[in-house]
Design a protein around this motif. Structure first.
Motif, PDB file in Angstrom:
ATOM      1  N   VAL A 151      40.996  30.703  36.499  1.00 21.03           N
ATOM      2  CA  VAL A 151      40.531  30.992  37.864  1.00 21.03           C
ATOM      3  C   VAL A 151      41.519  30.432  38.888  1.00 21.03           C
ATOM      4  O   VAL A 151      41.890  31.109  39.870  1.00 21.03           O
ATOM      5  CB  VAL A 151      39.100  30.407  38.078  1.00 21.03           C
ATOM      6  CG1 VAL A 151      38.711  30.454  39.546  1.00 21.03           C
ATOM      7  CG2 VAL A 151      38.091  31.186  37.246  1.00 21.03           C
ATOM      8  N   ALA A 152      41.987  29.182  38.652  1.00 27.67           N
ATOM      9  CA  ALA A 152      42.901  28.541  39.611  1.00 27.67           C
ATOM     10  C   ALA A 152      44.203  29.340  39.726  1.00 27.67           C
ATOM     11  O   ALA A 152      44.686  29.625  40.829  1.00 27.67           O
ATOM     12  CB  ALA A 152      43.191  27.104  39.161  1.00 27.67           C
ATOM     13  N   TYR A 197      44.698  32.480  38.950  1.00 31.84           N
ATOM     14  CA  TYR A 197      44.420  33.793  39.529  1.00 31.84           C
ATOM     15  C   TYR A 197      44.418  33.670  41.050  1.00 31.84           C
ATOM     16  O   TYR A 197      45.015  34.478  41.769  1.00 31.84           O
ATOM     17  CB  TYR A 197      43.062  34.292  39.001  1.00 31.84           C
ATOM     18  CG  TYR A 197      42.539  35.521  39.694  1.00 31.84           C
ATOM     19  CD1 TYR A 197      43.217  36.740  39.583  1.00 31.84           C
ATOM     20  CD2 TYR A 197      41.365  35.472  40.451  1.00 31.84           C
ATOM     21  CE1 TYR A 197      42.731  37.873  40.228  1.00 31.84           C
ATOM     22  CE2 TYR A 197      40.875  36.605  41.080  1.00 31.84           C
ATOM     23  CZ  TYR A 197      41.564  37.798  40.962  1.00 31.84           C
ATOM     24  OH  TYR A 197      41.088  38.917  41.590  1.00 31.84           O
ATOM     25  N   THR A 198      43.771  32.604  41.573  1.00 29.59           N
ATOM     26  CA  THR A 198      43.679  32.391  43.022  1.00 29.59           C
ATOM     27  C   THR A 198      45.058  32.119  43.620  1.00 29.59           C
ATOM     28  O   THR A 198      45.418  32.676  44.650  1.00 29.59           O
ATOM     29  CB  THR A 198      42.744  31.181  43.309  1.00 29.59           C
ATOM     30  OG1 THR A 198      41.583  31.320  42.508  1.00 29.59           O
ATOM     31  CG2 THR A 198      42.358  31.092  44.771  1.00 29.59           C
ATOM     32  N   LEU A 199      45.831  31.275  42.929  1.00 31.03           N
ATOM     33  CA  LEU A 199      47.099  30.819  43.515  1.00 31.03           C
ATOM     34  C   LEU A 199      48.244  31.812  43.349  1.00 31.03           C
ATOM     35  O   LEU A 199      49.130  31.903  44.189  1.00 31.03           O
ATOM     36  CB  LEU A 199      47.517  29.479  42.869  1.00 31.03           C
ATOM     37  CG  LEU A 199      46.627  28.279  43.175  1.00 31.03           C
ATOM     38  CD1 LEU A 199      46.951  27.119  42.243  1.00 31.03           C
ATOM     39  CD2 LEU A 199      46.816  27.848  44.624  1.00 31.03           C
ATOM     40  N   GLU A 200      48.273  32.547  42.239  1.00 28.10           N
ATOM     41  CA  GLU A 200      49.469  33.310  41.887  1.00 28.10           C
ATOM     42  C   GLU A 200      49.335  34.820  42.065  1.00 28.10           C
ATOM     43  O   GLU A 200      50.335  35.529  41.997  1.00 28.10           O
ATOM     44  CB  GLU A 200      49.846  33.027  40.416  1.00 28.10           C
ATOM     45  CG  GLU A 200      50.151  31.578  40.118  1.00 28.10           C
ATOM     46  CD  GLU A 200      51.514  31.130  40.641  1.00 28.10           C
ATOM     47  OE1 GLU A 200      52.426  31.962  40.715  1.00 28.10           O
ATOM     48  OE2 GLU A 200      51.643  29.939  40.991  1.00 28.10           O
ATOM     49  N   ARG A 201      48.108  35.326  42.250  1.00 30.92           N
ATOM     50  CA  ARG A 201      47.950  36.794  42.211  1.00 30.92           C
ATOM     51  C   ARG A 201      48.738  37.484  43.328  1.00 30.92           C
ATOM     52  O   ARG A 201      49.260  38.576  43.119  1.00 30.92           O
ATOM     53  CB  ARG A 201      46.480  37.180  42.247  1.00 30.92           C
ATOM     54  CG  ARG A 201      45.809  36.945  43.573  1.00 30.92           C
ATOM     55  CD  ARG A 201      44.385  37.340  43.576  1.00 30.92           C
ATOM     56  NE  ARG A 201      43.676  36.506  44.535  1.00 30.92           N
ATOM     57  CZ  ARG A 201      42.453  36.667  44.898  1.00 30.92           C
ATOM     58  NH1 ARG A 201      41.733  37.604  44.351  1.00 30.92           N
ATOM     59  NH2 ARG A 201      41.892  35.878  45.789  1.00 30.92           N
ATOM     60  N   SER A 210      44.796  39.863  37.645  1.00 32.09           N
ATOM     61  CA  SER A 210      43.371  39.947  37.277  1.00 32.09           C
ATOM     62  C   SER A 210      43.015  38.682  36.505  1.00 32.09           C
ATOM     63  O   SER A 210      43.901  37.975  36.005  1.00 32.09           O
ATOM     64  CB  SER A 210      43.123  41.183  36.407  1.00 32.09           C
ATOM     65  OG  SER A 210      43.746  40.987  35.162  1.00 32.09           O
ATOM     66  N   LEU A 211      41.722  38.433  36.393  1.00 34.56           N
ATOM     67  CA  LEU A 211      41.300  37.224  35.665  1.00 34.56           C
ATOM     68  C   LEU A 211      41.703  37.293  34.179  1.00 34.56           C
ATOM     69  O   LEU A 211      42.197  36.304  33.627  1.00 34.56           O
ATOM     70  CB  LEU A 211      39.797  37.002  35.846  1.00 34.56           C
ATOM     71  CG  LEU A 211      39.308  35.592  35.527  1.00 34.56           C
ATOM     72  CD1 LEU A 211      40.103  34.527  36.267  1.00 34.56           C
ATOM     73  CD2 LEU A 211      37.834  35.454  35.867  1.00 34.56           C
ATOM     74  N   SER A 236      45.244  36.174  33.921  1.00 36.41           N
ATOM     75  CA  SER A 236      45.367  34.725  34.121  1.00 36.41           C
ATOM     76  C   SER A 236      44.825  33.962  32.916  1.00 36.41           C
ATOM     77  O   SER A 236      45.377  32.936  32.516  1.00 36.41           O
ATOM     78  CB  SER A 236      44.594  34.282  35.348  1.00 36.41           C
ATOM     79  OG  SER A 236      45.097  34.937  36.468  1.00 36.41           O
ATOM     80  N   THR A 289      54.119  29.008  42.329  1.00 39.46           N
ATOM     81  CA  THR A 289      53.740  28.086  43.405  1.00 39.46           C
ATOM     82  C   THR A 289      53.745  26.654  42.895  1.00 39.46           C
ATOM     83  O   THR A 289      53.583  26.404  41.692  1.00 39.46           O
ATOM     84  CB  THR A 289      52.325  28.419  43.933  1.00 39.46           C
ATOM     85  OG1 THR A 289      51.421  28.243  42.854  1.00 39.46           O
ATOM     86  CG2 THR A 289      52.229  29.839  44.453  1.00 39.46           C
ATOM     87  N   GLY A 344      50.394  25.795  41.426  1.00 43.00           N
ATOM     88  CA  GLY A 344      50.254  26.493  40.143  1.00 43.00           C
ATOM     89  C   GLY A 344      50.970  25.731  39.031  1.00 43.00           C
ATOM     90  O   GLY A 344      50.461  25.580  37.916  1.00 43.00           O
TER      91      GLY A 344
END
Ligand code: CMP
Length: 390
Positions: free
Chosen positions: A159-160, A162-166, A175-176, A179, A199, A202
């Motif tokens: 989840v982390a 997916y949020t930071l790198e998508r 997508s999850l 990730s 990041t 990340g």
């Protein structure tokens, strides 16, 4: 009826022979090589035909094995029990699926891939598998706890990232599931390198996930290793208990003393004509005979000791060298009591200690009475040089 009793009861003797086992390994090896080879597209057609013939022959061998086993077990009405047992199911899985899928029209190249099921036959020769099964069953809770930790870290990391790198890498973390794929490969410390966070945050999370991965697998390995060790100790204890109760000298012991002794004893299986102790060598343990027979080499006449007797106590009590060479005359099972445990046990059980001391004194006196002084110092080792030694 248990698996073991089914096998013992009606196993057709030739199937337990070494020759059959070698033949089975050979057929298995030929079959698996043929199965692998026919998947190569560049294979000449003639060779392919021969390989397919080979595969049919291997299948025929396994069918014949199944039929003969069932037939031999039908005499004792255990054929159905055999077919429902683990080994029967494996034998059935080796022969049924290939003809069935060929019959329903699956291409031959794909159908013959089911020959990989033949490998299951090897499980019969791997005793560690049942041990592993038992360890997993016994350690199921701690293993499940570690699995839960693994899943928590996996999901949080997925989840982390997916949020930071998508936004920066939609093709890798868009997508999850993508990730989560990264999280699995990082957590298992496989790290294919196909997806790498860009990041700063990340990368920090990636570092934590890698360390968690090491911890999780360390825990799993530790649980399995201690489980294996505990299971081995448990099996040794059961075997030793059985052997201890076979030694008449120990029959008068109270159950707590038997438990104490069972923990202290080590089992030793020996072939015949094996030197157990050699005269003149220092002694660091004594032995109880659980089965078989040994010969104490003495002049003028050797003495045989059989099930229930003990030997090797004199060197421990007198602190001197072994007074005689002792050789097995039959395949024997001995129980070894190390000197440190010998002292502890004798201190805890003075009655038994007295009996051992009296027997040692009697033996020492008997040896003095029969052996002329000048012979006593001479080495008589040469005559046993051809014997195997423990
Ligand atoms: P130890 O001297 O430690 O090693 C050799 C063993 O042989 C000895 O202990 C005794 O247990 C055994 N032994 C020696 N003499 C006799 C005897 N006369 N009768 C039976 N056993 C003996």
């Amino acid at each position: 009826m248990s698996q073991r009793s089914i096998d013992d009861l009606s196993s057709f003797a030739p199937f337990r022979s070494r020759l059959f086992r070698i033949l089975q390994y050979l057929v298995l090896a030929v079959g698996l090589v043929a199965m692998t080879a026919i998947t190569v597209p560049e294979l000449p057609p003639v060779l392919r035909t021969w390989l397919v013939v080979c595969l049919w022959c291997c299948l025929g061998f396994f069918v014949a094995e199944l039929v003969i086993k069932s037939w031999s077990k039908s005499h004792s009405n255990t054929a159905s029990a055999y077919l429902l047992s683990a080994s029967g199911i494996i034998d059935l899985m080796a022969v049924l699926p290939i003809p069935v899928v060929l019959f329903i029209g699956v291409p031959a190249d794909t159908a013959w891939l089911l020959a990989s099921l033949w490998l299951l036959k090897l499980t019969a020769f791997v005793p560690g598998l049942s041990l592993l099964g038992r360890v997993i069953a016994v350690e199921a809770r701690p293993l499940a706890s570690v699995l839960v930790i693994f899943l928590i870290v996996l999901l949080f990391a997925g989840v982390a990232l997916y949020t930071l790198e998508r936004a920066g890498q939609p093709e890798r973390f868009g997508s999850l599931p993508l990730s989560l794929w990264w999280a699995v490969s990082t957590l298992t410390t496989t790290g294919y390198g196909d997806s790498v966070p860009q990041t700063f945050l990340g990368r920090m999370i990636a570092g934590i996930v890698m360390i968690c991965g090491l911890g999780v697998f360390g825990l799993w390995t530790g649980i399995l290793a201690t489980g294996f060790a505990a299971e081995h100790r448990r099996r040794d204890f059961i075997q030793n208990w059985d052997l201890v109760t076979r030694v008449p000298f120990l029959h008068n012991l109270a159950p707590p003393a038997i438990i104490e002794l069972t923990h202290m004893l080590r089992r030793l299986d020996l072939a015949e004509r094996t030197v157990v102790v050699r005269r003149g060598r220092p002694g660091d343990c004594m032995y109880f005979i659980a089965s078989g027979e040994v010969e104490v080499k003495l002049d003028p006449q050797s003495i045989r000791l059989s099930r229930g007797a003990f030997f090797g106590e004199m060197a421990l009590l007198e602190g001197g060298p072994r007074t005689a060479t002792v050789v097995t005359t039959l395949p024997s099972t001995l129980l070894i009591l190390d000197v440190s445990n010998f002292r502890v046990f004798m201190a805890h059980h003075p009655d038994l200690a007295r009996e051992v001391e009296m027997e040692a004194a009697r033996r020492g006196q008997a040896n003095k009475d029969v052996l002329p002084e000048k012979q006593r110092g001479e080495s008589r080792l040469e005559e046993y040089r051809t014997d195997k030694e423990v």
